[in-house]
Enzyme design. Structure first.
Site, PDB file in Angstrom:
ATOM      1  N   ASP A   1       0.830  -1.199   0.000  1.00  0.00           N
ATOM      2  CA  ASP A   1       0.000   0.000   0.000  1.00  0.00           C
ATOM      3  C   ASP A   1       0.869   1.256   0.000  1.00  0.00           C
ATOM      4  O   ASP A   1       1.753   1.417   0.841  1.00  0.00           O
ATOM      5  CB  ASP A   1      -0.912   0.001   1.219  1.00  0.00           C
ATOM      6  CG  ASP A   1      -2.238   0.674   0.951  1.00  0.00           C
ATOM      7  OD1 ASP A   1      -2.229   1.900   0.748  1.00  0.00           O
ATOM      8  OD2 ASP A   1      -3.261  -0.020   0.910  1.00  0.00           O
TER       9      ASP A   1
ATOM     10  N   SER B   1      -6.405   4.214  -1.841  1.00  0.00           N
ATOM     11  CA  SER B   1      -6.558   2.794  -1.531  1.00  0.00           C
ATOM     12  C   SER B   1      -7.938   2.261  -1.880  1.00  0.00           C
ATOM     13  O   SER B   1      -8.081   1.110  -2.287  1.00  0.00           O
ATOM     14  CB  SER B   1      -6.264   2.553  -0.048  1.00  0.00           C
ATOM     15  OG  SER B   1      -4.930   2.868   0.246  1.00  0.00           O
TER      16      SER B   1
ATOM     17  N   ARG C   1      -3.188  15.038   5.222  1.00  0.00           N
ATOM     18  CA  ARG C   1      -2.669  13.765   4.690  1.00  0.00           C
ATOM     19  C   ARG C   1      -2.779  13.736   3.169  1.00  0.00           C
ATOM     20  O   ARG C   1      -1.842  13.335   2.480  1.00  0.00           O
ATOM     21  CB  ARG C   1      -3.432  12.575   5.286  1.00  0.00           C
ATOM     22  CG  ARG C   1      -3.030  12.226   6.690  1.00  0.00           C
ATOM     23  CD  ARG C   1      -4.013  11.279   7.324  1.00  0.00           C
ATOM     24  NE  ARG C   1      -3.999   9.935   6.764  1.00  0.00           N
ATOM     25  CZ  ARG C   1      -3.226   8.949   7.206  1.00  0.00           C
ATOM     26  NH1 ARG C   1      -2.369   9.160   8.181  1.00  0.00           N
ATOM     27  NH2 ARG C   1      -3.310   7.750   6.686  1.00  0.00           N
ATOM     28  N   ASP C   2      -3.917  14.144   2.662  1.00  0.00           N
ATOM     29  CA  ASP C   2      -4.129  14.179   1.208  1.00  0.00           C
ATOM     30  C   ASP C   2      -3.801  15.552   0.630  1.00  0.00           C
ATOM     31  O   ASP C   2      -3.940  15.769  -0.575  1.00  0.00           O
ATOM     32  CB  ASP C   2      -5.571  13.795   0.877  1.00  0.00           C
ATOM     33  CG  ASP C   2      -5.912  12.403   1.375  1.00  0.00           C
ATOM     34  OD1 ASP C   2      -5.036  11.522   1.284  1.00  0.00           O
ATOM     35  OD2 ASP C   2      -7.030  12.194   1.880  1.00  0.00           O
TER      36      ASP C   2
ATOM     37  N   ARG D   1      -8.033  14.594  11.452  1.00  0.00           N
ATOM     38  CA  ARG D   1      -8.729  13.369  11.056  1.00  0.00           C
ATOM     39  C   ARG D   1      -8.233  12.120  11.786  1.00  0.00           C
ATOM     40  O   ARG D   1      -8.954  11.125  11.881  1.00  0.00           O
ATOM     41  CB  ARG D   1      -8.602  13.157   9.551  1.00  0.00           C
ATOM     42  CG  ARG D   1      -7.184  13.039   9.057  1.00  0.00           C
ATOM     43  CD  ARG D   1      -7.078  13.075   7.545  1.00  0.00           C
ATOM     44  NE  ARG D   1      -7.212  11.763   6.951  1.00  0.00           N
ATOM     45  CZ  ARG D   1      -7.095  11.517   5.644  1.00  0.00           C
ATOM     46  NH1 ARG D   1      -6.847  12.519   4.806  1.00  0.00           N
ATOM     47  NH2 ARG D   1      -7.222  10.307   5.160  1.00  0.00           N
TER      48      ARG D   1
ATOM     49  N   ARG E   1     -16.101   9.082   0.147  1.00  0.00           N
ATOM     50  CA  ARG E   1     -15.437   7.812   0.428  1.00  0.00           C
ATOM     51  C   ARG E   1     -15.927   7.269   1.755  1.00  0.00           C
ATOM     52  O   ARG E   1     -16.116   8.017   2.713  1.00  0.00           O
ATOM     53  CB  ARG E   1     -13.922   8.004   0.437  1.00  0.00           C
ATOM     54  CG  ARG E   1     -13.151   6.753   0.785  1.00  0.00           C
ATOM     55  CD  ARG E   1     -11.698   6.877   0.424  1.00  0.00           C
ATOM     56  NE  ARG E   1     -10.870   6.056   1.288  1.00  0.00           N
ATOM     57  CZ  ARG E   1      -9.564   5.882   1.120  1.00  0.00           C
ATOM     58  NH1 ARG E   1      -8.947   6.465   0.113  1.00  0.00           N
ATOM     59  NH2 ARG E   1      -8.869   5.125   1.952  1.00  0.00           N
TER      60      ARG E   1
ATOM     61  N   ARG F   1     -13.798   6.406   6.259  1.00  0.00           N
ATOM     62  CA  ARG F   1     -13.714   7.327   7.392  1.00  0.00           C
ATOM     63  C   ARG F   1     -15.058   8.030   7.658  1.00  0.00           C
ATOM     64  O   ARG F   1     -15.115   8.976   8.439  1.00  0.00           O
ATOM     65  CB  ARG F   1     -12.596   8.343   7.172  1.00  0.00           C
ATOM     66  CG  ARG F   1     -11.211   7.693   7.188  1.00  0.00           C
ATOM     67  CD  ARG F   1     -10.093   8.703   7.314  1.00  0.00           C
ATOM     68  NE  ARG F   1      -8.787   8.074   7.258  1.00  0.00           N
ATOM     69  CZ  ARG F   1      -8.146   7.531   8.293  1.00  0.00           C
ATOM     70  NH1 ARG F   1      -8.713   7.523   9.489  1.00  0.00           N
ATOM     71  NH2 ARG F   1      -6.952   6.986   8.142  1.00  0.00           N
TER      72      ARG F   1
ATOM     73  N   LYS G   1      -5.997  -1.498   7.077  1.00  0.00           N
ATOM     74  CA  LYS G   1      -6.207  -1.774   5.650  1.00  0.00           C
ATOM     75  C   LYS G   1      -7.045  -3.031   5.416  1.00  0.00           C
ATOM     76  O   LYS G   1      -7.196  -3.467   4.274  1.00  0.00           O
ATOM     77  CB  LYS G   1      -4.858  -1.922   4.935  1.00  0.00           C
ATOM     78  CG  LYS G   1      -4.077  -0.619   4.842  1.00  0.00           C
ATOM     79  CD  LYS G   1      -4.749   0.401   3.941  1.00  0.00           C
ATOM     80  CE  LYS G   1      -3.958   1.704   3.897  1.00  0.00           C
ATOM     81  NZ  LYS G   1      -4.572   2.712   2.997  1.00  0.00           N
TER      82      LYS G   1
ATOM     83  N   ASP H   1       1.968   3.393   2.961  1.00  0.00           N
ATOM     84  CA  ASP H   1       0.926   4.427   2.973  1.00  0.00           C
ATOM     85  C   ASP H   1       0.759   5.045   4.358  1.00  0.00           C
ATOM     86  O   ASP H   1       0.840   6.265   4.523  1.00  0.00           O
ATOM     87  CB  ASP H   1      -0.398   3.829   2.519  1.00  0.00           C
ATOM     88  CG  ASP H   1      -1.493   4.869   2.381  1.00  0.00           C
ATOM     89  OD1 ASP H   1      -1.266   5.868   1.680  1.00  0.00           O
ATOM     90  OD2 ASP H   1      -2.570   4.686   2.957  1.00  0.00           O
TER      91      ASP H   1
ATOM     92  N   HIS I   1       2.277   8.655   5.106  1.00  0.00           N
ATOM     93  CA  HIS I   1       1.418   9.817   5.337  1.00  0.00           C
ATOM     94  C   HIS I   1       1.952  10.739   6.428  1.00  0.00           C
ATOM     95  O   HIS I   1       1.491  11.874   6.563  1.00  0.00           O
ATOM     96  CB  HIS I   1       0.010   9.370   5.715  1.00  0.00           C
ATOM     97  CG  HIS I   1      -0.901   9.170   4.542  1.00  0.00           C
ATOM     98  ND1 HIS I   1      -1.086  10.128   3.575  1.00  0.00           N
ATOM     99  CD2 HIS I   1      -1.695   8.129   4.189  1.00  0.00           C
ATOM    100  CE1 HIS I   1      -1.953   9.683   2.676  1.00  0.00           C
ATOM    101  NE2 HIS I   1      -2.326   8.475   3.020  1.00  0.00           N
TER     102      HIS I   1
ATOM    103  N   ASP J   1      -1.272  -0.128  -4.757  1.00  0.00           N
ATOM    104  CA  ASP J   1      -2.563   0.472  -5.096  1.00  0.00           C
ATOM    105  C   ASP J   1      -2.443   1.934  -5.505  1.00  0.00           C
ATOM    106  O   ASP J   1      -3.294   2.464  -6.195  1.00  0.00           O
ATOM    107  CB  ASP J   1      -3.549   0.326  -3.934  1.00  0.00           C
ATOM    108  CG  ASP J   1      -2.990   0.850  -2.616  1.00  0.00           C
ATOM    109  OD1 ASP J   1      -1.778   1.166  -2.552  1.00  0.00           O
ATOM    110  OD2 ASP J   1      -3.757   0.928  -1.636  1.00  0.00           O
ATOM    111  N   HIS J   2      -1.364   2.590  -5.065  1.00  0.00           N
ATOM    112  CA  HIS J   2      -1.101   3.992  -5.415  1.00  0.00           C
ATOM    113  C   HIS J   2       0.265   4.345  -4.870  1.00  0.00           C
ATOM    114  O   HIS J   2       0.878   3.566  -4.123  1.00  0.00           O
ATOM    115  CB  HIS J   2      -2.166   4.938  -4.835  1.00  0.00           C
ATOM    116  CG  HIS J   2      -2.281   4.858  -3.335  1.00  0.00           C
ATOM    117  ND1 HIS J   2      -1.383   5.481  -2.486  1.00  0.00           N
ATOM    118  CD2 HIS J   2      -3.159   4.208  -2.526  1.00  0.00           C
ATOM    119  CE1 HIS J   2      -1.717   5.235  -1.229  1.00  0.00           C
ATOM    120  NE2 HIS J   2      -2.792   4.456  -1.218  1.00  0.00           N
TER     121      HIS J   2
ATOM    122  N   HIS K   1      -0.782  11.334  -1.328  1.00  0.00           N
ATOM    123  CA  HIS K   1      -0.515  10.342  -2.366  1.00  0.00           C
ATOM    124  C   HIS K   1       0.123  11.028  -3.573  1.00  0.00           C
ATOM    125  O   HIS K   1       0.232  12.258  -3.633  1.00  0.00           O
ATOM    126  CB  HIS K   1      -1.809   9.652  -2.792  1.00  0.00           C
ATOM    127  CG  HIS K   1      -2.448   8.866  -1.699  1.00  0.00           C
ATOM    128  ND1 HIS K   1      -3.694   8.307  -1.810  1.00  0.00           N
ATOM    129  CD2 HIS K   1      -2.011   8.537  -0.448  1.00  0.00           C
ATOM    130  CE1 HIS K   1      -4.008   7.665  -0.700  1.00  0.00           C
ATOM    131  NE2 HIS K   1      -3.005   7.803   0.145  1.00  0.00           N
TER     132      HIS K   1
END
Length: 532
Positions: free
Chosen positions: A18, A68, A160-161, A194, A275, A278, A352, A416, A420, A457-458, A475
């Protein structure tokens, strides 16, 4: 002419690393800096191809980084499916969301007799992985047009993103946006990072949700401020290094020290994440009558009208009210193999587990016939303090079960989850731990006469610094590795085949071929190999 079938004495194993992408060696590349003897040798000596794992290759908008959820969806479905931000954009821009019965219910609830408030909650950024602030703005604007004048925002800070300390620009953005509606009362009412506030996933730590509940519903937190700007400034002074994802929960209060936006009986709540992972637990907190995870006080689900942007669990159909329906995923790899009576095993640790099961299986937690799920409990401490995560325990369990199954899939989260944090040394340790586990698995695969596919996955861990040298927690758009580690005689019985823009969607048919199942669904993308 029919293709000959492959047959292995041992299992076909898919190891998903991941958050491990491909990038040139550089100061921010924890993957290349790590001492990964097994991975390096496998990449040099076995079939190795780079796969697309972002944008349209995984059903997202162009140049949108993968994640993910969509990564595992795409691998398991054998095709790219419009979902995530692409599906949410479509539903909002077309008016589907605002024509839904759920939105109509939200507006009706708020405008009923008495003074009620419309609350919005969700991850507060433009990362586009779990949510997007544009969607929040669209809902605020539409609610205003529908006659709502009192709105409150419960901001789950990202970091994170998006950049790890970028939250002030989103606060400024939403406050500037609110000025477009001078006769409306629109305020941020509570907030927090988060990782500590609201957005737990896979029931890893329900106290994260409980802290969110206390702030949003009870108006209680360790910190109280007059504004979100003040909150960021003070919390940064207390800990200059704290990333947005870890900002402690706070409540905004008025001049009388009263919370400006508690969720009260008669109010409506829209959780605007698209998504699921979360969003599901806080949705359960607002909608389940039988709720054992923490004390909600006198709250009853009938007290508020709760709606999600979409459905967050396709098995239990939570929440009941949603602004758009998710894309239905059919003809998954796991179902295809189950129908052919092949035994399957899926394993990861808590953080995960839902990806290797729920998302891989087309958004379903229900195992197919002959399929076994195994969850290893994750640490709850910060990932950079336990960067090896549960690699060893996952691998121990996998090795004990390997010869019982035809197809085994495993997710190693370290690239991942530790990536992060943008902690270079910790992410290097994460990669080295994964490499040790892969070497152990490969040895057993060789003993059993099987084949090991190593993919991701990324991207994430390969790019922990941005172009300016700042820490990068999000990511990436980078391609991911795909290695077929095969020491059996079968390796001489197939060739690679040219595939235009190969991506994650090509893995399902490739796995089917390796399992001797050449009659895979026509809806799947082509395999990366062809039997001679």
């Amino acid at each position: 002419m029919l293709m000959d079938k492959l047959q292995y004495d041992g299992p076909v194993v898919l190891a998903i690393l991941d958050g491990v992408g491909l990038a040139p060696d550089g100061p921010g590349n924890a993957v290349s800096k790590a001492r990964t003897n097994f991975l390096g040798k496998a990449a040099r000596e076995y079939f190795h191809i780079a796969l697309n794992a972002s944008g349209e290759a995984v059903g997202l908008t162009p140049e949108q980084m993968g994640n993910s959820e969509v990564g595992h969806n795409t691998i398991g479905a054998g095709k790219s499916i419009k979902h995530g931000i692409a599906r949410a954009n479509e539903a909002i821009n077309s008016g589907e969301c605002f024509n839904s019965e759920a939105w109509k219910g939200v507006i009706y609830q708020v405008k009923k007799e008495g003074e009620h408030t419309l609350h919005f909650a969700g991850i507060f950024s433009d990362g586009g992985v779990h949510s997007h602030i544009e969607h929040l703005e669209s809902m605020i604007e539409r609610a205003y047009r529908d006659g709502v004048r009192k709105m409150r925002i419960h901001a789950v800070f990202d970091g994170r993103d998006v950049a790890p300390q970028s939250e002030p620009k989103y606060i400024d953005r939403i406050e500037d946006f609110a000025k477009k509606f001078p006769d409306a009362d629109i305020k941020i009412a509570s907030g927090g990072g988060r990782m500590v506030f609201v957005a737990d996933r896979y029931e890893n730590d329900w106290q994260v949700v409980a802290r969110g509940w206390d702030a949003m519903v009870n108006g209680e937190a360790d910190y109280y401020f007059k504004s979100a700007d003040e909150a960021i400034q003070v919390l940064r002074r207390l800990n200059p290094e704290v990333q947005d994802q870890n900002l402690p929960p706070f409540v905004i209060v008025d001049e009388n020290e009263k919370p400006v936006g508690q969720i009260k009986k008669g109010d409506a709540v829209v959780y605007y994440d698209f998504r699921a992972d979360r969003a599901i637990e806080i949705s359960m907190a607002f909608t389940y009558w039988d709720f054992p995870y923490f004390n909600r006080g006198d709250f009853q689900p009938s007290d508020v009208y709760f709606a999600g942007l979409t459905e967050y669990n396709s098995d239990t159909h939570v929440p009941e009210h949603r602004l758009f329906e998710p894309t239905v995923i059919s003809n998954t790899l796991s179902k295809f193999l189950s129908e052919r009576k092949l035994k399957q095993y899926a394993i990861s640790e808590t953080v995960k587990f839902g990806h290797i099961t729920y998302y891989f299986n087309g958004d379903s937690y229900e195992p197919n016939k002959g399929e076994v799920f195994k969850e290893i409990e994750s640490y709850t401490e910060p990932f950079e303090t336990r960067p090896w995560m549960k690699c060893a325990e996952i691998t121990d369990e996998l090795l004990d079960n390997l010869e019982k199954f035809d197809f085994v899939r495993v997710n190693f989260p370290g690239g991942d989850m530790v990536g992060h944090t943008a902690d270079m040394e910790a992410t290097i340790v994460a990669m080295e731990s994964i490499d040790l586990s892969l070497a152990r698995i490969a040895k057993k695969v060789d003993e059993l006469g099987g084949v090991l596919i190593i993919a991701a996955d990324h991207g994430n861990a390969e790019e922990l610094l941005d172009k300016d040298g700042n820490k990068k927690t999000s990511h990436t758009l980078n391609k991911i590795p795909c290695i077929i580690y095969d020491n059996t005689e079968n390796r001489y019985k197939y060739n690679t085949v040219p595939v235009y823009e190969p991506g994650l969607a090509n893995l399902a048919s490739t796995i089917a071929i390796l399992l001797g199942q050449n009659d895979y669904p026509d809806s799947w993308e082509k395999p990366l190999i062809s039997v001679l």
